[in-house]
Design a protein around this motif. Structure first.
Motif, short mmCIF file in Angstrom:
data_model
loop_
_atom_site.label_atom_id
_atom_site.label_comp_id
_atom_site.label_asym_id
_atom_site.label_seq_id
_atom_site.Cartn_x
_atom_site.Cartn_y
_atom_site.Cartn_z
N HIS A 185 0.76 -1.44 0.11
CA HIS A 185 0.27 -0.10 -0.13
C HIS A 185 0.78 1.28 -0.11
CE1 HIS A 185 -3.33 -2.66 2.12
NE2 HIS A 185 -3.29 -2.57 0.74
N TRP A 186 2.05 1.10 0.12
CA TRP A 186 3.01 2.39 -0.15
C TRP A 186 2.68 3.30 -1.27
CZ3 TRP A 186 5.86 5.29 2.85
CH2 TRP A 186 6.74 6.05 2.20
N ASP A 187 2.57 4.27 -0.84
CA ASP A 187 1.97 5.54 -1.92
C ASP A 187 2.99 6.63 -1.68
OD1 ASP A 187 -0.88 7.73 -2.01
OD2 ASP A 187 0.69 7.16 -3.55
N ASP A 188 3.62 7.31 -2.82
CA ASP A 188 4.51 8.35 -2.65
C ASP A 188 3.81 9.75 -2.90
OD1 ASP A 188 7.36 6.86 -4.05
OD2 ASP A 188 6.82 7.16 -1.66
N GLY A 189 2.30 9.67 -3.12
CA GLY A 189 1.89 10.85 -3.54
C GLY A 189 1.13 11.74 -2.41
N ASP A 190 0.09 12.47 -2.89
CA ASP A 190 -0.58 13.50 -2.06
C ASP A 190 -1.07 12.96 -0.72
OD1 ASP A 190 -2.87 15.11 -1.16
OD2 ASP A 190 -3.46 15.70 -3.44
N PRO A 191 -0.71 13.44 0.21
CA PRO A 191 -1.31 12.98 1.59
C PRO A 191 -2.70 13.03 1.78
CG PRO A 191 -0.29 15.24 1.96
CD PRO A 191 -0.06 14.74 0.40
N ALA A 192 -3.49 13.61 0.83
CA ALA A 192 -4.97 13.68 0.69
C ALA A 192 -5.47 12.34 0.25
CB ALA A 192 -5.60 14.53 0.14
N LEU A 193 -4.69 11.38 -0.18
CA LEU A 193 -5.28 10.11 -1.08
C LEU A 193 -5.11 9.21 -0.01
CD1 LEU A 193 -3.20 10.69 -4.46
CD2 LEU A 193 -5.55 11.18 -3.86
N THR A 194 -4.42 9.00 1.07
CA THR A 194 -4.35 7.82 1.69
C THR A 194 -4.07 8.23 3.23
OG1 THR A 194 -3.31 5.76 2.24
CG2 THR A 194 -1.97 7.56 1.55
N THR A 195 -4.70 7.44 4.32
CA THR A 195 -4.29 7.40 5.60
C THR A 195 -3.13 6.63 6.23
OG1 THR A 195 -6.01 6.27 6.34
CG2 THR A 195 -6.55 8.62 6.22
N GLY A 196 -2.86 5.59 5.17
CA GLY A 196 -1.88 4.38 5.68
C GLY A 196 -2.64 3.34 6.30
N ASP A 197 -1.94 2.39 6.45
CA ASP A 197 -2.49 1.00 6.84
C ASP A 197 -2.75 1.21 8.65
OD1 ASP A 197 -2.52 -0.73 4.85
OD2 ASP A 197 -0.61 -0.14 4.89
N TRP A 198 -1.76 1.98 9.24
CA TRP A 198 -1.92 2.37 10.67
C TRP A 198 -1.63 3.81 10.50
CZ3 TRP A 198 1.30 -1.48 8.58
CH2 TRP A 198 1.02 -2.72 8.92
N PHE A 199 -2.31 4.52 11.62
CA PHE A 199 -1.96 5.92 11.66
C PHE A 199 -2.28 6.46 13.02
CE2 PHE A 199 -6.32 4.97 9.66
CZ PHE A 199 -7.26 5.72 10.82
N ASP A 200 -1.68 7.51 13.55
CA ASP A 200 -1.80 8.44 14.70
C ASP A 200 -2.04 9.75 14.33
OD1 ASP A 200 -1.87 9.16 17.34
OD2 ASP A 200 0.18 8.45 17.83
N THR A 201 -3.44 10.15 14.70
CA THR A 201 -3.54 11.57 14.39
C THR A 201 -3.92 12.34 15.63
OG1 THR A 201 -4.30 10.94 12.29
CG2 THR A 201 -5.09 13.23 12.86
N THR A 202 -3.56 13.72 15.78
CA THR A 202 -3.66 14.40 16.82
C THR A 202 -5.05 15.27 16.58
OG1 THR A 202 -2.72 16.44 16.34
CG2 THR A 202 -1.47 14.51 17.42
N HIS A 203 -5.67 15.77 17.64
CA HIS A 203 -6.90 16.78 17.47
C HIS A 203 -6.07 18.10 17.06
CE1 HIS A 203 -9.87 14.91 20.05
NE2 HIS A 203 -8.83 14.30 20.67
N ASP A 204 -6.95 18.92 16.45
CA ASP A 204 -6.25 20.36 15.93
C ASP A 204 -6.16 21.19 17.48
OD1 ASP A 204 -7.12 19.74 13.47
OD2 ASP A 204 -8.69 21.21 13.39
N LEU A 205 -5.01 22.02 17.01
CA LEU A 205 -4.34 22.80 18.10
C LEU A 205 -4.47 24.24 17.34
CD1 LEU A 205 -2.79 23.10 20.94
CD2 LEU A 205 -0.84 22.54 19.54
N ARG A 206 -5.28 25.22 18.33
CA ARG A 206 -5.05 26.47 17.73
C ARG A 206 -4.22 27.42 18.39
NH1 ARG A 206 -9.83 30.43 15.50
NH2 ARG A 206 -9.26 32.32 16.16
N VAL A 207 -3.14 28.15 17.75
CA VAL A 207 -2.36 29.31 18.38
C VAL A 207 -2.43 30.47 17.91
CG1 VAL A 207 0.16 29.70 18.38
CG2 VAL A 207 -0.46 27.13 18.39
N GLU A 208 -2.79 31.43 18.78
CA GLU A 208 -2.90 32.70 18.52
C GLU A 208 -1.50 33.69 18.51
OE1 GLU A 208 -5.90 34.06 18.34
OE2 GLU A 208 -7.00 32.20 19.07
N LEU A 209 -1.70 34.40 17.93
CA LEU A 209 -0.27 35.43 17.77
C LEU A 209 -0.28 36.33 18.88
CD1 LEU A 209 2.37 35.87 16.13
CD2 LEU A 209 1.05 37.45 14.69
#
Length: 196
Positions: free
Chosen positions: A172-196
């Motif tokens: 399943h290895w894919d060298d393309g656009d990150p929107a095309l696959t999440t991988g076979d296993w994944f670890d994704t965080t919540h969004d983090l908002r940073v104010e200037l």
């Protein structure tokens, strides 16, 4: 009343100090990862994400439980915002990737998200000054996005950020656009908002 030379010099120094521009303010936020969006694999176990945002750009430190130099890994941090607070407004920003290919060789990619471009989704774009540095001994990857390379909107006063790490099976290895696959296993965080 006559003032001594040292008192006059002290007055000048104080005046210059008060007139000098204040250093750029920076926002900084950290989140501890949980398992809300995970399909677990030991090679991609995020522990925390720290993001800093200031007038010079943005940076992130992505920490892992055990970061090893393994093949077929894609480790991303996204820096983005929107032209309005509408959650369906288009996203502008960068998705910085540290990739370890099928042989474990390291590659760095700056994926750009810009709805005003003629491209759909993400496209890779080179920009000098972007730095992505893994430290396998300290279990951390550092991402640096200078302002001149940033594609998020400057006038919004904040950026949002999250991390996404992906492990792929050989078939399943894919060298393309990150929107095309999440991988076979994944670890994704919540969004983090940073104010200037």
């Amino acid at each position: 009343m006559r003032l001594s030379r040292s008192v006059r010099l002290l007055g000048v120094v104080l005046a210059l100090t008060l007139l000098a521009p204040a250093p750029a303010q920076a926002g900084r936020e950290t989140l501890q990862d949980d398992s809300a969006f995970d399909v677990p694999h030991r090679d991609i176990d995020i522990t925390s994400l720290t993001v800093t945002y200031n007038s010079k750009g943005a940076s992130a430190k992505l920490r892992f439980k055990d970061l090893r130099k393994k093949e077929r890994l894609r480790l991303f941090v996204q820096f983005f915002n929107r032209p309005s607070d509408d959650p369906f407004a288009p996203v502008h920003g960068n998705f910085l990737e540290l990739r370890l290919n099928e042989k474990g060789k390291v590659k760095r990619v700056n994926w750009v998200i810009d709805p005003d471009d003629a491209f759909d989704g993400y496209h890779a774009e080179k920009c000098r000054g972007i730095k992505i540095r893994p430290d396998f001994d300290k279990d951390v990857v550092t991402y640096k996005l200078p302002d001149r390379c940033a594609r998020f909107l400057d006038d919004r006063g904040y950026i949002s950020s999250y991390a996404s790490t992906r492990k792929f099976k050989a078939r399943h290895w894919d060298d393309g656009d990150p929107a095309l696959t999440t991988g076979d296993w994944f670890d994704t965080t919540h969004d983090l908002r940073v104010e200037l």
